[in-house]
Design a protein around this motif. Structure first.
Motif, PDB file in Angstrom:
ATOM      1  N   GLU A 121       4.815 -39.274  52.511  1.00 60.62           N
ATOM      2  CA  GLU A 121       4.012 -38.630  53.551  1.00 60.62           C
ATOM      3  C   GLU A 121       4.539 -37.227  53.835  1.00 60.62           C
ATOM      4  OE1 GLU A 121       2.765 -39.339  58.257  1.00 60.62           O
ATOM      5  OE2 GLU A 121       3.675 -40.961  57.092  1.00 60.62           O
ATOM      6  N   LYS A 122       5.885 -37.127  53.861  1.00 61.79           N
ATOM      7  CA  LYS A 122       6.499 -35.823  54.081  1.00 61.79           C
ATOM      8  C   LYS A 122       6.216 -34.881  52.917  1.00 61.79           C
ATOM      9  CE  LYS A 122      10.948 -33.615  55.104  1.00 61.79           C
ATOM     10  NZ  LYS A 122      12.396 -33.828  55.344  1.00 61.79           N
ATOM     11  N   GLU A 123       6.299 -35.402  51.688  1.00 62.76           N
ATOM     12  CA  GLU A 123       6.018 -34.588  50.507  1.00 62.76           C
ATOM     13  C   GLU A 123       4.556 -34.135  50.501  1.00 62.76           C
ATOM     14  OE1 GLU A 123       8.094 -33.554  48.064  1.00 62.76           O
ATOM     15  OE2 GLU A 123       9.769 -34.430  49.168  1.00 62.76           O
ATOM     16  N   PHE A 124       3.669 -35.034  50.857  1.00 70.70           N
ATOM     17  CA  PHE A 124       2.242 -34.726  50.906  1.00 70.70           C
ATOM     18  C   PHE A 124       1.995 -33.583  51.879  1.00 70.70           C
ATOM     19  CE2 PHE A 124      -2.262 -35.786  51.845  1.00 70.70           C
ATOM     20  CZ  PHE A 124      -2.725 -35.913  50.541  1.00 70.70           C
ATOM     21  N   TYR A 125       2.634 -33.665  53.040  1.00 64.95           N
ATOM     22  CA  TYR A 125       2.494 -32.620  54.054  1.00 64.95           C
ATOM     23  C   TYR A 125       3.051 -31.293  53.549  1.00 64.95           C
ATOM     24  CZ  TYR A 125       3.251 -30.022  58.388  1.00 64.95           C
ATOM     25  OH  TYR A 125       3.258 -29.045  59.348  1.00 64.95           O
ATOM     26  N   GLN A 126       4.225 -31.343  52.921  1.00 63.13           N
ATOM     27  CA  GLN A 126       4.855 -30.111  52.462  1.00 63.13           C
ATOM     28  C   GLN A 126       4.031 -29.424  51.366  1.00 63.13           C
ATOM     29  OE1 GLN A 126       8.787 -31.520  51.360  1.00 63.13           O
ATOM     30  NE2 GLN A 126       9.671 -30.787  53.281  1.00 63.13           N
ATOM     31  N   ILE A 127       3.508 -30.207  50.432  1.00 66.31           N
ATOM     32  CA  ILE A 127       2.705 -29.619  49.351  1.00 66.31           C
ATOM     33  C   ILE A 127       1.451 -28.977  49.915  1.00 66.31           C
ATOM     34  CG2 ILE A 127       1.380 -30.126  47.275  1.00 66.31           C
ATOM     35  CD1 ILE A 127       3.399 -32.374  46.704  1.00 66.31           C
ATOM     36  N   LEU A 128       0.801 -29.668  50.840  1.00 70.32           N
ATOM     37  CA  LEU A 128      -0.399 -29.107  51.464  1.00 70.32           C
ATOM     38  C   LEU A 128      -0.084 -27.827  52.233  1.00 70.32           C
ATOM     39  CD1 LEU A 128      -2.185 -32.307  52.806  1.00 70.32           C
ATOM     40  CD2 LEU A 128      -3.091 -30.742  51.079  1.00 70.32           C
ATOM     41  N   SER A 129       1.032 -27.825  52.927  1.00 75.07           N
ATOM     42  CA  SER A 129       1.395 -26.684  53.771  1.00 75.07           C
ATOM     43  C   SER A 129       1.867 -25.491  52.953  1.00 75.07           C
ATOM     44  CB  SER A 129       2.499 -27.085  54.753  1.00 75.07           C
ATOM     45  OG  SER A 129       2.067 -28.125  55.594  1.00 75.07           O
ATOM     46  N   MET A 130       2.700 -25.759  51.936  1.00 76.84           N
ATOM     47  CA  MET A 130       3.306 -24.673  51.173  1.00 76.84           C
ATOM     48  C   MET A 130       2.347 -24.060  50.149  1.00 76.84           C
ATOM     49  SD  MET A 130       7.047 -26.413  50.539  1.00 76.84           S
ATOM     50  CE  MET A 130       7.573 -25.099  49.449  1.00 76.84           C
ATOM     51  N   LEU A 189      -1.259 -37.752  42.820  1.00 75.55           N
ATOM     52  CA  LEU A 189      -0.291 -38.822  42.561  1.00 75.55           C
ATOM     53  C   LEU A 189       0.154 -39.491  43.855  1.00 75.55           C
ATOM     54  CD1 LEU A 189       2.058 -37.299  39.823  1.00 75.55           C
ATOM     55  CD2 LEU A 189       0.615 -39.335  39.595  1.00 75.55           C
ATOM     56  N   ILE A 190       0.477 -38.641  44.834  1.00 75.57           N
ATOM     57  CA  ILE A 190       0.937 -39.179  46.111  1.00 75.57           C
ATOM     58  C   ILE A 190      -0.170 -39.964  46.800  1.00 75.57           C
ATOM     59  CG2 ILE A 190       1.781 -38.573  48.411  1.00 75.57           C
ATOM     60  CD1 ILE A 190       3.132 -36.125  47.134  1.00 75.57           C
ATOM     61  N   ALA A 191      -1.376 -39.387  46.826  1.00 78.54           N
ATOM     62  CA  ALA A 191      -2.493 -40.052  47.499  1.00 78.54           C
ATOM     63  C   ALA A 191      -2.799 -41.398  46.861  1.00 78.54           C
ATOM     64  CB  ALA A 191      -3.731 -39.158  47.456  1.00 78.54           C
ATOM     65  N   GLU A 202      -2.168 -43.048  56.833  1.00 78.16           N
ATOM     66  CA  GLU A 202      -1.185 -41.990  57.035  1.00 78.16           C
ATOM     67  C   GLU A 202      -1.465 -40.791  56.135  1.00 78.16           C
ATOM     68  OE1 GLU A 202       0.471 -45.725  58.559  1.00 78.16           O
ATOM     69  OE2 GLU A 202      -0.624 -45.143  56.761  1.00 78.16           O
ATOM     70  N   CYS A 203      -1.813 -41.081  54.901  1.00 75.65           N
ATOM     71  CA  CYS A 203      -2.116 -40.014  53.938  1.00 75.65           C
ATOM     72  C   CYS A 203      -3.332 -39.204  54.384  1.00 75.65           C
ATOM     73  CB  CYS A 203      -2.347 -40.639  52.566  1.00 75.65           C
ATOM     74  SG  CYS A 203      -2.792 -39.459  51.280  1.00 75.65           S
ATOM     75  N   VAL A 204      -4.383 -39.895  54.740  1.00 72.12           N
ATOM     76  CA  VAL A 204      -5.630 -39.234  55.132  1.00 72.12           C
ATOM     77  C   VAL A 204      -5.445 -38.414  56.406  1.00 72.12           C
ATOM     78  CG1 VAL A 204      -7.934 -39.680  56.029  1.00 72.12           C
ATOM     79  CG2 VAL A 204      -7.152 -40.859  53.972  1.00 72.12           C
ATOM     80  N   LYS A 205      -4.662 -38.941  57.327  1.00 75.67           N
ATOM     81  CA  LYS A 205      -4.435 -38.226  58.590  1.00 75.67           C
ATOM     82  C   LYS A 205      -3.799 -36.866  58.328  1.00 75.67           C
ATOM     83  CE  LYS A 205      -2.103 -38.636  63.060  1.00 75.67           C
ATOM     84  NZ  LYS A 205      -1.220 -39.480  63.904  1.00 75.67           N
ATOM     85  N   VAL A 206      -2.759 -36.850  57.474  1.00 79.50           N
ATOM     86  CA  VAL A 206      -2.095 -35.588  57.150  1.00 79.50           C
ATOM     87  C   VAL A 206      -3.075 -34.630  56.479  1.00 79.50           C
ATOM     88  CG1 VAL A 206      -0.322 -34.516  55.704  1.00 79.50           C
ATOM     89  CG2 VAL A 206       0.195 -36.611  56.977  1.00 79.50           C
ATOM     90  N   TYR A 207      -3.832 -35.153  55.518  1.00 80.07           N
ATOM     91  CA  TYR A 207      -4.769 -34.311  54.767  1.00 80.07           C
ATOM     92  C   TYR A 207      -5.818 -33.698  55.697  1.00 80.07           C
ATOM     93  CZ  TYR A 207      -7.930 -32.772  51.083  1.00 80.07           C
ATOM     94  OH  TYR A 207      -8.711 -32.014  50.260  1.00 80.07           O
ATOM     95  N   ILE A 209      -5.757 -33.158  58.950  1.00 75.28           N
ATOM     96  CA  ILE A 209      -5.221 -32.199  59.924  1.00 75.28           C
ATOM     97  C   ILE A 209      -5.023 -30.837  59.277  1.00 75.28           C
ATOM     98  CG2 ILE A 209      -3.183 -31.609  61.286  1.00 75.28           C
ATOM     99  CD1 ILE A 209      -2.885 -34.583  61.936  1.00 75.28           C
ATOM    100  N   ILE A 210      -4.376 -30.824  58.110  1.00 73.19           N
ATOM    101  CA  ILE A 210      -4.045 -29.543  57.476  1.00 73.19           C
ATOM    102  C   ILE A 210      -5.293 -28.873  56.908  1.00 73.19           C
ATOM    103  CG2 ILE A 210      -2.797 -28.455  55.575  1.00 73.19           C
ATOM    104  CD1 ILE A 210      -0.556 -30.421  56.021  1.00 73.19           C
ATOM    105  N   ARG A 211      -6.093 -29.634  56.181  1.00 72.25           N
ATOM    106  CA  ARG A 211      -7.249 -29.013  55.534  1.00 72.25           C
ATOM    107  C   ARG A 211      -8.316 -28.586  56.543  1.00 72.25           C
ATOM    108  NH1 ARG A 211      -6.113 -26.587  51.360  1.00 72.25           N
ATOM    109  NH2 ARG A 211      -8.377 -26.389  51.042  1.00 72.25           N
ATOM    110  N   LYS A 212      -8.483 -29.330  57.619  1.00 70.39           N
ATOM    111  CA  LYS A 212      -9.464 -28.908  58.631  1.00 70.39           C
ATOM    112  C   LYS A 212      -9.034 -27.604  59.293  1.00 70.39           C
ATOM    113  CE  LYS A 212     -12.300 -30.520  62.465  1.00 70.39           C
ATOM    114  NZ  LYS A 212     -12.299 -29.235  63.168  1.00 70.39           N
ATOM    115  N   SER A 213      -7.733 -27.464  59.506  1.00 72.19           N
ATOM    116  CA  SER A 213      -7.256 -26.208  60.099  1.00 72.19           C
ATOM    117  C   SER A 213      -7.537 -25.032  59.170  1.00 72.19           C
ATOM    118  CB  SER A 213      -5.752 -26.304  60.396  1.00 72.19           C
ATOM    119  OG  SER A 213      -4.987 -26.328  59.203  1.00 72.19           O
TER     120      SER A 213
END
Length: 614
Positions: A121-130, A189-191, A202-207, A209-213
């Motif tokens: 979940e942390k990796e998913f967030y970091q990849i999306l953010s970075m 892969l993570i998803a 958990e995966c969808v929630k992170v996705y 939040i970041i992509r909607k922003s």
């Protein structure tokens, strides 16, 4: 649902896992031998021995590397091994659940799975953010185009230097594209791992939040804002025009880049689940898309209707219509149907505005109350205003065809074909937009007929009609109006111009022409010759003085009229002049009798129709 007892001890009450698509079976439903139980537990033990060191290495709670380093950024091969290990752990857990759901070995596996999921979940967030700038394929291609253009426009370097710059640019572009591809593959892969492990929530929630922003920020940066009806209604016209222009630019980028890129990314990351990718895309894009596609409807409903607003609203109509295939493809999910519905509603409201505004335009033409004749029979301001407006309107002929396609046609008796200039029958109906355009021009021509009656001089009235109709014909011929009205219309109205000119010549120069006898026997005595010369002098001088104030703005029409009048007067006068000039020279008052030579007549005619300029 897991039953109470041993399983309640081995499993923590985590909702996402307990709601996985594979319901945990009751152990009482299965009979298994000790050997079967031993096999599944052996598999679990071996899997735990392999997976546990890898998972614990990246536990942010227990190791420094897990706390400060990104797994996928640190070593992608190790990251893939991590994913494979988690998948193996998941399979082992399912096997043990099937064979012996009461095994306490599941507690150890469950704990590892929780740690692994938190890591992913942390990796998913970091990849999306970075990788915010790398995760839109359309944006990558746009940047590629801009970079190539920038390099190719460099003129301060030698060719070798330019080749070097292009090579470096290509490498940079390739690097960006590679980064985008790697990030998308890692996210996928993570998803897939998290979804298959029961951690989709958990995966969808992170996705989301970041992509909607990102989408919301993109819409805002494009200058698209949500306005109330009251705000639009009170908005200054210049400000509103700027907002419309901003929207026109925004809709292109939003459709081709923002929404299209998000759909591509969403489809790729959640390729394993149709329902997840649909729900993600819908939630991420709906708000921004509704604001974007709702703006035209708001403008159409709350803007004061006037002909000058038509062009801006036609631009908005084109903004949606030109990209409809892309909009339809991007928002193809059933859950996004309200977005397409909003876009269609905006088209309908824009069309209603345009039709009503053009009806108002027609009424304004018919209500024009100016009664002062145009000096010299020149072009009326109403003619230039209407035709300039319609010629610009014709540039939107494709859009207008769509807008008027479903409009009920006017009653047939309202459209006399001889007035319209082309045929319109049940067997061969004219396009609605052509009928509307022809009717607007007909309204102008009817108004011009009424204004011609304000001239006291009939010849000047006909010249006025010829001038103005020629302007109309020229505007049609040199604009897209030609395609709407056709050659038949042009031929009909060009013929009418010639008829007006003929009438002008008859009333304006008829006395001059008639003053020269075509029968030579009519001038058989010096007295009759002198009378004819005097009659010609008087009629020509009177006509010349009166018609010298006339204006013919169109150069070709002006030359044609002068040539036509000259053909009717000069040859006859030259023949009479040559035959009787000597007779008049013998007379005592020859100078006063023969006032104009044929050359004088031709010269005076050729200096006409410039109004006060001459």
């Amino acid at each position: 649902m897991p039953r109470k007892g041993v399983t309640s001890f081995c499993f923590s009450p985590k909702a996402s896992f307990s709601t996985h698509s594979h319901h945990l079976p009751s152990p009482s439903r299965f009979a298994f031998s000790p050997s079967q139980s031993s096999f599944s537990e052996t598999v679990m033990d071996r899997t735990l021995d392999t997976v546990e060191p890898m998972v614990m290495k990246w536990d942010p709670q227990t190791t420094t590397v897990g706390r400060v380093t990104s797994l996928f950024h640190h070593d992608r091969r190790e990251a893939r091994d991590f994913i494979e290990a988690v998948n193996s752990l998941q399979k082992a857990m399912h096997l043990l659940l099937t064979d012996n759901s009461s095994s306490c070995g599941l507690a150890r596996a469950k704990n590892l799975m929780l740690i692994a999921m938190k890591r992913l979940e942390k990796e998913f967030y970091q990849i999306l953010s970075m990788n915010r700038a790398h995760l839109d394929p359309e944006s990558v291609s746009t940047r590629s185009s801009r970079t190539s253009t920038a390099c190719s426009s460099t003129s301060d370097y030698e060719e070798d230097d330019e080749d070097c710059i292009r090579s470096v640019a290509d490498e940079m572009i390739s690097a960006v594209e590679d980064a985008s591809t790697l990030a998308m593959e890692d996210l996928r892969l993570i998803a897939e791992c998290m979804v298959s492990s029961g951690y989709a929530k958990e995966c969808v929630k992170v996705y989301k939040i970041i992509r909607k922003s990102i989408i919301d920020e993109g819409i805002y940066r494009l200058g698209v804002e949500k306005y109330t009806s009251s705000q639009i209604h009170k908005m200054d016209s210049k400000v509103l025009e700027l907002r419309i222009q901003s929207w026109r630019n925004a809709v292109i980028t939003a459709v081709k880049t923002l929404f299209n890129g998000e759909r591509i990314l969403c489809d790729h990351v959640f390729a394993s689940s149709d329902s997840i990718r649909e729900s993600c895309f819908t939630e991420i894009t709906t708000e921004g898309a509704m604001i974007l596609f709702g703006f035209p409807e708001n403008v159409a409903k709350n803007t004061k209707r006037s002909p000058d607003k038509v062009f801006r609203l036609l631009d908005m109509y084109a903004g949606i219509c030109d990209h409809w295939l892309e909009i339809d493809s991007i928002f193809s999910f059933q859950s996004t149907i309200n977005i397409k519905s909003q876009a269609l509603t905006s088209l309908i409201k824009l069309g209603e505005f345009v039709r009503a505004a053009l009806n108002d335009f027609e009424s304004a033409v018919l209500k024009d109350s100016t009664k002062s004749p145009v000096p010299g029979g020149g072009i009326h301001h109403l003619t230039t205003e209407v035709m300039d407006y319609l010629s610009i309107l014709a540039d939107y002929s494709n859009i207008l065809s769509d807008i008027f396609a479903d409009s009920p046609p006017p009653a047939k008796h309202s459209f006399p074909n001889s007035y319209l200039g082309f045929s319109d029958s049940d067997e061969s109906p004219a396009p609605p937009v052509s009928l509307k355009t022809a009717w607007l021009i007909l309204a102008l021509l009817c108004k011009l007929d009424a204004k011609a009656s304000y001239y006291n001089d009939v010849s000047l009235a006909y010249l006025f009609l010829a001038n103005n109709l020629q302007y109309v014909v020229a505007k049609v011929r040199t604009s897209n109006l030609k395609h709407l009205l056709g050659d038949e219309w042009l031929t009909k109205h060009e013929s009418t111009v010639k008829q007006f000119v003929s009438n002008y010549e008859r009333y304006g120069w008829g006395d001059v022409i008639d003053s020269i006898p075509s029968n030579r026997a009519a001038a058989d005595t010096p007295e009759k010759i002198e009378e004819i010369f005097k009659k010609f002098n008087a009629s020509f001088n009177q006509a010349y003085i009166k018609q010298s104030a006339c204006v013919v703005a169109d150069r070709k029409l002006r030359d044609d009229i002068k040539a036509s009048i000259a053909r009717k007067i000069v040859p006859l006068y030259r023949e009479f002049y040559s035959a009787h000039r000597l007779t008049m020279q013998r007379a005592r008052n020859s100078v006063s009798v023969v006032r104009f030579s044929p050359e004088d007549v031709g010269h005076r005619l050729w200096t006409m129709f410039f109004g006060n300029e001459e």
